[in-house]
Design a protein around this motif. Structure first.
Motif, PDB file in Angstrom:
ATOM      1  N   LYS A   2      36.174  24.733 -41.556  1.00 54.40           N
ATOM      2  CA  LYS A   2      35.414  25.983 -41.644  1.00 54.40           C
ATOM      3  C   LYS A   2      35.443  26.708 -40.292  1.00 54.40           C
ATOM      4  O   LYS A   2      35.315  26.092 -39.247  1.00 54.40           O
ATOM      5  CB  LYS A   2      33.975  25.667 -42.037  1.00 54.40           C
ATOM      6  N   VAL A   3      35.633  28.013 -40.332  1.00 57.37           N
ATOM      7  CA  VAL A   3      35.577  28.851 -39.134  1.00 57.37           C
ATOM      8  C   VAL A   3      34.415  29.823 -39.290  1.00 57.37           C
ATOM      9  O   VAL A   3      34.302  30.500 -40.304  1.00 57.37           O
ATOM     10  CB  VAL A   3      36.897  29.645 -38.938  1.00 57.37           C
ATOM     11  N   HIS A   4      33.555  29.875 -38.271  1.00 59.73           N
ATOM     12  CA  HIS A   4      32.384  30.750 -38.375  1.00 59.73           C
ATOM     13  C   HIS A   4      31.815  30.961 -36.974  1.00 59.73           C
ATOM     14  O   HIS A   4      31.838  30.056 -36.144  1.00 59.73           O
ATOM     15  CB  HIS A   4      31.334  30.108 -39.286  1.00 59.73           C
ATOM     16  N   PRO A 165      31.194  23.109 -23.477  1.00 62.23           N
ATOM     17  CA  PRO A 165      31.830  22.354 -24.554  1.00 62.23           C
ATOM     18  C   PRO A 165      33.050  23.039 -25.162  1.00 62.23           C
ATOM     19  O   PRO A 165      33.067  24.247 -25.378  1.00 62.23           O
ATOM     20  CB  PRO A 165      30.715  22.225 -25.598  1.00 62.23           C
ATOM     21  N   GLU A 166      34.062  22.217 -25.420  1.00 66.41           N
ATOM     22  CA  GLU A 166      35.235  22.637 -26.183  1.00 66.41           C
ATOM     23  C   GLU A 166      35.373  21.780 -27.442  1.00 66.41           C
ATOM     24  O   GLU A 166      36.108  22.141 -28.354  1.00 66.41           O
ATOM     25  CB  GLU A 166      36.490  22.527 -25.312  1.00 66.41           C
ATOM     26  N   ARG A 167      34.680  20.646 -27.459  1.00 62.16           N
ATOM     27  CA  ARG A 167      34.643  19.784 -28.642  1.00 62.16           C
ATOM     28  C   ARG A 167      33.295  19.072 -28.666  1.00 62.16           C
ATOM     29  O   ARG A 167      32.850  18.553 -27.648  1.00 62.16           O
ATOM     30  CB  ARG A 167      35.760  18.739 -28.621  1.00 62.16           C
ATOM     31  N   ILE A 168      32.647  19.071 -29.822  1.00 54.77           N
ATOM     32  CA  ILE A 168      31.396  18.351 -30.030  1.00 54.77           C
ATOM     33  C   ILE A 168      31.568  17.554 -31.322  1.00 54.77           C
ATOM     34  O   ILE A 168      31.822  18.147 -32.378  1.00 54.77           O
ATOM     35  CB  ILE A 168      30.186  19.307 -30.148  1.00 54.77           C
ATOM     36  N   ARG A 181      32.128  11.595 -40.132  1.00 56.38           N
ATOM     37  CA  ARG A 181      32.040  12.193 -38.795  1.00 56.38           C
ATOM     38  C   ARG A 181      32.210  13.706 -38.945  1.00 56.38           C
ATOM     39  O   ARG A 181      32.891  14.177 -39.856  1.00 56.38           O
ATOM     40  CB  ARG A 181      33.130  11.619 -37.901  1.00 56.38           C
ATOM     41  N   LEU A 182      31.602  14.435 -38.051  1.00 59.15           N
ATOM     42  CA  LEU A 182      31.664  15.899 -38.097  1.00 59.15           C
ATOM     43  C   LEU A 182      32.096  16.407 -36.729  1.00 59.15           C
ATOM     44  O   LEU A 182      31.443  16.114 -35.722  1.00 59.15           O
ATOM     45  CB  LEU A 182      30.297  16.465 -38.477  1.00 59.15           C
ATOM     46  N   ARG A 183      33.192  17.146 -36.697  1.00 61.06           N
ATOM     47  CA  ARG A 183      33.726  17.646 -35.431  1.00 61.06           C
ATOM     48  C   ARG A 183      33.678  19.170 -35.391  1.00 61.06           C
ATOM     49  O   ARG A 183      34.129  19.852 -36.312  1.00 61.06           O
ATOM     50  CB  ARG A 183      35.170  17.186 -35.246  1.00 61.06           C
ATOM     51  N   TYR A 184      33.121  19.688 -34.299  1.00 60.49           N
ATOM     52  CA  TYR A 184      33.149  21.112 -33.992  1.00 60.49           C
ATOM     53  C   TYR A 184      34.124  21.270 -32.823  1.00 60.49           C
ATOM     54  O   TYR A 184      33.992  20.573 -31.812  1.00 60.49           O
ATOM     55  CB  TYR A 184      31.770  21.618 -33.571  1.00 60.49           C
ATOM     56  N   GLN A 185      35.057  22.186 -32.946  1.00 62.66           N
ATOM     57  CA  GLN A 185      36.062  22.325 -31.894  1.00 62.66           C
ATOM     58  C   GLN A 185      36.383  23.788 -31.630  1.00 62.66           C
ATOM     59  O   GLN A 185      36.491  24.590 -32.558  1.00 62.66           O
ATOM     60  CB  GLN A 185      37.337  21.567 -32.282  1.00 62.66           C
ATOM     61  N   LYS A 186      36.552  24.091 -30.347  1.00 61.43           N
ATOM     62  CA  LYS A 186      36.916  25.443 -29.932  1.00 61.43           C
ATOM     63  C   LYS A 186      38.437  25.570 -29.928  1.00 61.43           C
ATOM     64  O   LYS A 186      39.130  24.788 -29.275  1.00 61.43           O
ATOM     65  CB  LYS A 186      36.354  25.724 -28.533  1.00 61.43           C
ATOM     66  N   GLU A 187      38.948  26.537 -30.661  1.00 62.12           N
ATOM     67  CA  GLU A 187      40.384  26.759 -30.749  1.00 62.12           C
ATOM     68  C   GLU A 187      40.859  27.597 -29.557  1.00 62.12           C
ATOM     69  O   GLU A 187      40.066  28.156 -28.805  1.00 62.12           O
ATOM     70  CB  GLU A 187      40.722  27.470 -32.058  1.00 62.12           C
ATOM     71  N   ALA A 188      42.184  27.700 -29.411  1.00 65.57           N
ATOM     72  CA  ALA A 188      42.768  28.455 -28.299  1.00 65.57           C
ATOM     73  C   ALA A 188      42.349  29.915 -28.319  1.00 65.57           C
ATOM     74  O   ALA A 188      42.256  30.563 -27.271  1.00 65.57           O
ATOM     75  CB  ALA A 188      44.291  28.348 -28.344  1.00 65.57           C
ATOM     76  N   ASN A 189      42.056  30.468 -29.498  1.00 69.85           N
ATOM     77  CA  ASN A 189      41.642  31.871 -29.610  1.00 69.85           C
ATOM     78  C   ASN A 189      40.147  32.073 -29.356  1.00 69.85           C
ATOM     79  O   ASN A 189      39.638  33.188 -29.497  1.00 69.85           O
ATOM     80  CB  ASN A 189      42.017  32.421 -30.990  1.00 69.85           C
ATOM     81  N   GLY A 190      39.444  30.993 -29.012  1.00 66.20           N
ATOM     82  CA  GLY A 190      38.013  31.089 -28.719  1.00 66.20           C
ATOM     83  C   GLY A 190      37.114  30.864 -29.917  1.00 66.20           C
ATOM     84  O   GLY A 190      35.899  30.745 -29.764  1.00 66.20           O
ATOM     85  N   GLN A 191      37.695  30.803 -31.112  1.00 73.35           N
ATOM     86  CA  GLN A 191      36.917  30.553 -32.322  1.00 73.35           C
ATOM     87  C   GLN A 191      36.579  29.062 -32.434  1.00 73.35           C
ATOM     88  O   GLN A 191      37.355  28.206 -32.023  1.00 73.35           O
ATOM     89  CB  GLN A 191      37.703  30.985 -33.558  1.00 73.35           C
ATOM     90  N   TRP A 192      35.415  28.786 -33.006  1.00 72.92           N
ATOM     91  CA  TRP A 192      35.022  27.406 -33.271  1.00 72.92           C
ATOM     92  C   TRP A 192      35.306  27.074 -34.730  1.00 72.92           C
ATOM     93  O   TRP A 192      35.120  27.903 -35.620  1.00 72.92           O
ATOM     94  CB  TRP A 192      33.543  27.198 -32.984  1.00 72.92           C
TER      95      TRP A 192
END
Length: 199
Positions: A2-4, A165-168, A181-192
């Motif tokens: 998901k992207v948001h 943070p870049e990954r949580i 497990r649930l991963r939140y990650q920042k992509e190269a374009n700045g979107q999480w």
């Protein structure tokens, strides 16, 4: 996946809820996390630090610039944190860059520290070889007597750092180890982005 735009604040809120729950359950020092850093040759070190604040600006902690972690953060400003609360069967991993904060912010939080922490910061040449028998407690008492009721200034080497943070990742533990497990990650374009991972 998901992207948001609200994913990053959502991840931080979830982390803060876990810290608050651990505190409510009587966990000692629920704000502590293992901090991993590495030197220029990528040799890692890990130690426990107290996370002062969790907000959208990042995760705030303090370090002596001249300590091992301070030098590593200066030479290789990448860091990883791992919170672990056995009573909750939860751990959270945070990775990102670590940035030294300005003097105003460091002063603001220095004033909130206990007097003993302030005295200890002055009395101890943190991480350096002791000359003879360590006398840190004696030096702290002498500093306390000399200061009287005056405010103790912040040493220039005592600095606030933020992990940006870049990954949580929320990684439930427990004997069964079958919780997602649930991963939140920042992509190269700045979107999480958010992804559910297999346990």
């Amino acid at each position: 996946m998901k992207v948001h735009t609200e994913l990053y604040p959502q991840a931080l809120e979830r982390l803060q809820r876990l810290i608050d729950e651990a505190a409510a359950r009587g966990v000692e020092e629920p704000h502590t996390a293992a901090l991993a850093t590495a030197d220029r040759q990528a040799r890692p070190s890990v130690r426990t630090v107290y996370i002062v604040a969790v907000d959208e600006a990042g995760l705030l902690f303090f370090a002596n610039r001249e300590s091992g972690k301070g030098q590593q953060l200066r030479d290789n400003p990448q860091a990883a944190l791992c919170f672990y609360w056995p009573v909750l069967q939860e751990q959270v991993q945070v990775e990102g860059s670590a940035v030294a904060q300005d003097d105003d912010l460091s002063d603001q939080y220095w004033r909130k520290c206990s007097r003993m922490i302030q005295l200890g910061a002055w009395a101890s040449d943190q991480g350096q070889p002791a000359k003879g028998k360590p006398r840190v407690h004696q030096q702290a008492r002498q500093l306390e007597q000399a200061a009287g009721f005056e405010a103790i200034p912040r040493p220039a080497s005592w600095c606030a750092f933020r992990v940006l943070p870049e990954r949580i990742e929320f990684w439930p533990t427990g004997w069964q180890r079958l919780r997602e497990r649930l991963r939140y990650q920042k992509e190269a374009n700045g979107q999480w982005v958010r992804a559910v991972l297999n346990p």
